[in-house]
Design an enzyme around this catalytic site. Structure first.
Site, PDB file in Angstrom:
ATOM      1  N   LYS A  50       0.836  -1.206   0.000  1.00  0.00           N
ATOM      2  CA  LYS A  50       0.000   0.000   0.000  1.00  0.00           C
ATOM      3  C   LYS A  50       0.869   1.255   0.000  1.00  0.00           C
ATOM      4  O   LYS A  50       0.588   2.221  -0.725  1.00  0.00           O
ATOM      5  CB  LYS A  50      -0.945  -0.014   1.217  1.00  0.00           C
ATOM      6  N   GLN A  94      -4.796  -1.742   9.537  1.00  0.00           N
ATOM      7  CA  GLN A  94      -4.733  -3.049   8.879  1.00  0.00           C
ATOM      8  C   GLN A  94      -5.347  -4.121   9.789  1.00  0.00           C
ATOM      9  O   GLN A  94      -5.047  -4.197  10.981  1.00  0.00           O
ATOM     10  CB  GLN A  94      -3.273  -3.395   8.542  1.00  0.00           C
ATOM     11  N   ASP A 117     -11.232   2.817   4.234  1.00  0.00           N
ATOM     12  CA  ASP A 117     -11.640   1.416   4.101  1.00  0.00           C
ATOM     13  C   ASP A 117     -13.160   1.286   3.986  1.00  0.00           C
ATOM     14  O   ASP A 117     -13.661   0.232   3.588  1.00  0.00           O
ATOM     15  CB  ASP A 117     -11.206   0.628   5.349  1.00  0.00           C
TER      16      ASP A 117
HETATM   17  N1  GUN Z   1      -7.148  -6.908   5.879  1.00  0.00           N
HETATM   18  C1  GUN Z   1      -7.512  -7.608   4.782  1.00  0.00           C
HETATM   19  N2  GUN Z   1      -8.119  -6.796   3.882  1.00  0.00           N
HETATM   20  C2  GUN Z   1      -8.140  -5.572   4.429  1.00  0.00           C
HETATM   21  C3  GUN Z   1      -8.626  -4.317   3.963  1.00  0.00           C
HETATM   22  O1  GUN Z   1      -9.194  -4.165   2.868  1.00  0.00           O
HETATM   23  N3  GUN Z   1      -8.438  -3.275   4.818  1.00  0.00           N
HETATM   24  C4  GUN Z   1      -7.833  -3.423   6.042  1.00  0.00           C
HETATM   25  N4  GUN Z   1      -7.737  -2.346   6.801  1.00  0.00           N
HETATM   26  N5  GUN Z   1      -7.379  -4.578   6.476  1.00  0.00           N
HETATM   27  C5  GUN Z   1      -7.538  -5.641   5.676  1.00  0.00           C
END
Ligand code: GUN
Length: 295
Positions: A50, A94, A117
């Site tokens: 990311k 995350q 998110d």
């Molecule tokens: N863990 C797995 N997929 C995601 C996501 O799309 N966002 C976040 N914050 N954590 C994740």
């Protein structure tokens, strides 16, 4: 005839290019804060990916890595400081979090306007009630791929989403419904899952089980979106080797479906591109800037 491949890599590259142009046109650089608690190896890989993607499109990324035993109060204090940091337009915590941290409480501490998110209860409620919402990245990316193949209006199409998570299954169903599809959410307790899947013009597999959806579950000509990313042993590649597979048995389903996303190279690249897009959307909304039509 083999299904058409829906090329997530290519669609994501287009979206990233549009994000980069939008960022260039902004008077101030948008910023994304990513919070990672603990040492889950997959989460470390995702967070690094990311950060790299942000750099490539000109978004500032601020990484906050914390130990697995971080007290809840410290995490909430960090989120509070990010909520109040003017350089930060988007905040992503995350998941999964270590067990002692309640993810719903943590997510709801994020300012809804910075919740890139789209997991905050306010954004989930906005999406469910047809209001402007930050939309979760994975289902949003799936929707872009579905609509690229089938058009914006899914009237008359039946859609089955396998999986009922807050991150993918539920928001996916809301997006399909908003596009006028007739939607079923199926899950591990659904009786006769193969028959339910066979009714789907659009089948989204988000159950987290490697190769669960068999070719015989797919309606001929259906659009199949595979959200799964599972690592399985691949002894044919050598001892101890692994490979990535989705929740769909790709080689079987490819022979029956009309279009299908590959794993890797399908949903995965779209998720990150949509995160970048959501960050720019959040920045434009917060600063009262017009949003590029390409986003
Ligand atoms: N863990 C797995 N997929 C995601 C996501 O799309 N966002 C976040 N914050 N954590 C994740």
């Amino acid at each position: 005839m083999a299904a058409r491949l829906i090329d997530g890599k290519a669609i994501a590259a287009d979206l990233r290019a549009n994000v980069a142009s939008a960022v260039k046109a902004m008077p101030q650089q948008p910023g994304l804060a990513v919070v990672l608690v603990g040492d889950d190896p997959a989460s470390h890989v995702y967070v690094s990916a990311k950060a790299k993607a942000c750099q490539e499109v000109g978004i500032a990324s601020f990484e906050h890595r914390r130990p697995a035993d971080l007290p809840a109060a410290d995490l909430l204090a960090l989120i509070d400081s990010l909520n109040n940091d003017d350089q930060v337009d988007g905040i992503l915590v995350q998941l999964p979090l270590p067990e002692h941290l309640d993810s719903l409480t943590v997510i709801d501490a994020i300012s809804p306007d910075k919740d890139v998110d789209g997991f905050h209860v306010i954004n989930a409620g906005r999406l469910a009630t047809g209001q402007d919402a930050m939309v979760p990245c994975t289902p949003f990316g799936c929707m872009l791929m579905i609509q690229q193949h089938l058009g914006d209006d899914l009237s008359g199409k039946s859609a089955v989403v396998v999986g009922r998570s807050n991150i993918v299954g539920k928001p996916m169903a809301q997006l399909l419904l908003a596009a006028n599809a007739t939607v079923t959410i199926a899950h591990s307790r659904t009786p006769d899952l193969p028959a339910v899947c066979q009714s789907a013009d659009i089948l989204v597999a988000a159950a987290g089980r490697p190769q669960m959806v068999k070719g015989s579950w797919v309606k001929p000509g259906a659009t199949v979106i595979d959200v799964g990313i599972n690592r399985i042993p691949a002894p044919e590649r050598g001892e101890g080797k692994t490979r990535l597979v989705g929740d769909v048995d790709f080689s079987e389903a490819q022979a029956i479906a009309g279009a299908i996303t590959p794993v890797p190279g399908g949903v995965g690249p779209m998720t990150i591109a949509c995160l970048l897009r959501n960050t720019v959307v959040a920045a434009c909304r917060r600063r009262g800037l017009p949003l590029s039509a390409a986003l």
